[in-house]
Every structure is written in C-alpha cells, then in structure tokens.
Write an enzyme that holds these catalytic residues in place. Structure first.
Site, PDB file in Angstrom:
ATOM      1  CG  ASP A  80      -1.637  -1.200   1.543  1.00 25.97           C
ATOM      2  OD1 ASP A  80      -1.498  -2.320   0.709  1.00 25.97           O
ATOM      3  OD2 ASP A  80      -2.317  -1.155   2.536  1.00 25.97           O
ATOM      4  CD  GLU A 140       0.890  -5.712   9.541  1.00 24.66           C
ATOM      5  OE1 GLU A 140       0.698  -5.186  10.627  1.00 24.66           O
ATOM      6  OE2 GLU A 140       0.181  -5.382   8.359  1.00 24.66           O
TER       7      GLU A 140
END
Ligand code: GLC
Length: 434
Positions: free
Chosen positions: A178, A407
């Site tokens: 992103d 993550e």
C-alpha cells in the site's frame, strides 16, 4: 538440525497453528490479525491457505471457497470480503457501498478493488500436495473455474489499448504494498475529494508512527469515493481512474498464476492448455516493458505517461517468481540483492535501503515481510541462485525466532512490528520455514 533447534521449531510450529486457529472465523475464513485487520483479505487468504494445506487440505480449500463467496459477476475477486460487520475497521462496507448486483452471491459485502492474484498458484500447490485428488476433484474443479474467471477479468477489464499485455492497478491497495515510496508522486496527484464522512481506525496502540500519513489516506479514500461514484464495474472506470500503474506485483503474480493454472489444467481441464499458454506468452512479453536498462531492475510504471516509478522496491525481484526475467536480468537482480544485503544484516527490505525515501519502521517503506521473502526466495532458487534463496530463508526464520509472528520486521533485525500473531507470517512459516 540440533535437538535444541528442532525443539524450538516444534514450539514455533505449535504457536503458528495456534495463531491460525484463533484467527479462523466460523471454520471458513481467516482474518489477517484479530485487531488490526478483522475481515478476509484476498492475497492474505492465499498465503493462509498454504499454511492450512501443510496439515489440513479441507480447511485450505474452504479458505479459498470463502474468498470466492465474494467474487463478482464479472470475475473480479475483491481485496476484502466483509463477512461480518466489524466496527473497528475502516473503510468498511458502508464506505465502499458496492451495489448488490455486482457480487455473484446475494447479500455478500465486499470492497470494490482487487489485490495480487496469488490464489491460482495456491490452488495448484494444494492440488499437488493433495494425497487423494479424486475425493476432492469437484472442489478443485470448481475453484479452478473461479480462478480462470478472475484471470479473464484481469485480461479484459484491466488492460486497454495499446497495452493488452500488462494489467493496470487503480489503487495503491491493489498492489498489496500500500505505502511504497514509488507511489508518492501519483498519490500526491490524486484529486482530493470530500472525505469528511471517513474516520481512520488503523492508528491503534503504538503502531501509529509506522502507518501511512493522513494526507496519503486522504488520497486513498478520495480514490475509493471516486470509483464508488463511477459505479466500479463501469466502462468509465479505467478511462476515469485517478491512479493507474503497470504494477509489478499484480503482473508478476498473474503470470506466476497462469503458469500454475496451466499445470493444474493438465489434470482438471486439458482443453484450456492453449488459453493458458497464450496468456503466459502475452504477460511474459509485457513484463519486459517493465525492465529498466538504466537501473538494471524491473520497475513499476506510471500508466499515464510511461515513466518508471522510483525508488526500487522488493517488488523489483518478483518477476523472478513469475519466471519473466531472462538470465542476464536475473544476474543483475542477484547483484542488487547482494548490495542491499551488505547494508543490512537481514533481507529483503521493502525499499532500496540507499534511497532517501527508505524508512526503517514505516510499513512498506523499509521493513521486511514474510510473504515477499517467500516469493523472492523461490524466484532466486528457480534461477539457480540457491545461496541467495537460502539466505533469505534463514533471515526470515531468524527474525521469527527472535521476535515472533509479526506482520513486518526491521532490516537491522531489532524489532518485529505491526500486528503480532499475524496470520500469513504463521501460515508461511508452516509451509516454508519450520
Ligand atoms: C495491509 C497490507 C496488505 C494486506 C492487509 C491485510 O493493508 O498492506 O497487503 O493484505 O494489510 O493483512
């Protein structure tokens, strides 16, 4: 492996299994993380299904079935499926407002864009590892049809004259990466709309400093509301899009998937062979347009003006995963990898560590991700760079051993960041690492 290592790997395997179990919902789909991402994401579910396949084929296929519950009539598989309303995440179904006639199944809410198509590759891997292919034939055949429709949507709805050999991404979220610095200029140029009805919900806990800036979010949401106003599946979408990129992740994964679907078709639908071979040929040719002689790497390209988008990112290595590079290009990428690895002791950072835009903790602007590492490692191995493939694997393993199933991780190895108990980190650890 020493006894101590093997014990610690068993403990990590148990922990990874536990993460998938607790992030699983209704025994059907899996959220990427309990708090930060409480819905079902497209490419996450692909990586997650690989993890399940290591011990439960049924659950792996169910993960893909549940994602396909959100598939659109036109074949698109959306980037998020909103199975249950969750007040802690935005943008949610009320922001996207996808008209109900677009989804194939009535009553399913989804987002209005897609994500990198890893699911064909995943389906083929699950098939290859399935001990009783006959018992599952119908399920594989049904999923095969869904994935083929998804490819068809990409090749018809996301290509346009004169470049039918590369697909376009219409939002930074579609690349899955992103917040890459190479999107900055395009994101700055997005006309800002009225987003006063929108409230961010991703700035939770101590992660706020790693998340995208508010001004970027303004652009992301302006794109969402613009596409919503156009009606998403309209012929106006491509001509009127405010963000258009020949994206390395989408194209590489689509090509990888075409190779894997061709393999799967040999058993499931032999008459499709010509279809897949034609697509492999087209995309392989298209990918060559994303090679920059000047930078000796593959680069994302602005689809408005054909300019390459700098700086380099870990996406530059993904054409290896797709088998789109030639031997000379692979050698140049091996050199690039080695240069980056000399700067930081862990690989592969998301952004060129020599770029002024590199940020060691901000997501997609510096940190290391497990999914990209898996694909890059496989890519290098396929081109004969086994030493690099092994280093990437050892780095990833060491980061998880040190910090847990985060993550993302800082490339100097000091921290695990973002969501802990992150599903794809756990799933790929089961599939690839331990
Ligand atoms: C973030 C990542 C994206 C991922 C999603 C859910 O938005 O950038 O790639 O799919 O989280 O994990």
């Amino acid at each position: 492996m020493s006894e101590q290592n093997s014990n610690s790997h068993k403990t990590l395997r148990d922990e990874a299994l536990y993460i998938l179990k607790t992030n699983s919902r209704d025994h059907r789909y899996t959220v990427p993380s309990d708090r930060l991402y409480p819905y079902q994401w497209n490419w996450d579910s692909g990586f997650i299904a690989l993890g399940y396949a290591a011990y439960d084929i049924d659950r792996a296929l169910t993960e893909l079935d549940s994602l396909m519950d959100g598939q659109w009539q036109n074949g698109m598989v959306p980037h998020i499926v909103f199975h249950e309303f969750e007040e802690h995440y935005a943008p949610g179904p009320l922001d996207w407002q996808v008209p109900s006639h677009l989804t194939a199944k009535p009553g399913v809410c989804t987002s209005g864009i897609t994500q990198p198509p890893i699911i064909g590759t995943v389906l083929a891997r699950i098939y290859a590892s399935c001990p009783d292919k006959e018992a599952y034939h119908l399920r594989f055949a049904t999923l095969y049809t869904h994935v083929k429709a998804y490819h068809e949507w990409f090749m018809t709805k996301r290509t346009s004259a004169p470049a039918h050999d590369l697909v376009k991404s219409l939002h930074p979220w579609e690349s899955g990466m992103d917040n890459l610095p190479c999107w900055d200029k395009l994101v700055d140029d997005v006309p800002r709309g009225d987003i006063s009805q929108f409230r961010r919900k991703d700035l939770k806990g101590d992660n706020a400093a790693q998340r995208p800036h508010d001004s970027d979010y303004h652009a992301y949401m302006s794109l969402v509301y613009h596409y919503r106003a156009i009606g998403y599946d309209s012929i106006e979408l491509l001509p009127q899009a405010h963000f258009k990129v020949y994206d390395l992740v989408l194209n590489s994964l689509l090509l990888r998937s075409a190779h894997d679907m061709a393999q799967l078709a040999q058993d499931i639908k032999p008459e499709d062979q010509a279809y897949w071979q034609a697509q492999i040929h087209t995309l392989t040719q298209g990918m060559q347009k994303l090679w920059s002689e000047e930078h000796q790497a593959f680069l994302n390209q602005n689809a408005f003006d054909g300019q390459f988008l700098m700086p380099l990112s870990c996406a530059s290595f993904l054409p290896l995963f797709a088998r789109a590079a030639n031997e000379t290009q692979a050698a140049a990428l091996a050199k690039l990898y080695t240069k980056w690895r000399e700067i930081y002791p862990y690989s592969v950072p998301t952004t060129d560590p020599e770029s002024p835009k590199f940020e060691i903790e901000r997501y997609w602007r510096g940190p290391i991700w497990v999914n990209t590492n898996w694909m890059i490692s496989e890519g290098f191995a396929a081109y004969g760079y086994q030493d690099i493939a092994d280093t990437i694997k050892a780095d990833t393993r060491a980061l998880i051993e040190e910090h847990g199933f985060y993550e993302y991780f800082t490339p100097e190895g000091a921290k695990g960041l973002g969501a802990n108990h992150f599903s794809w980190s756990a799933a790929l650890a089961l599939y690839w690492l331990f």
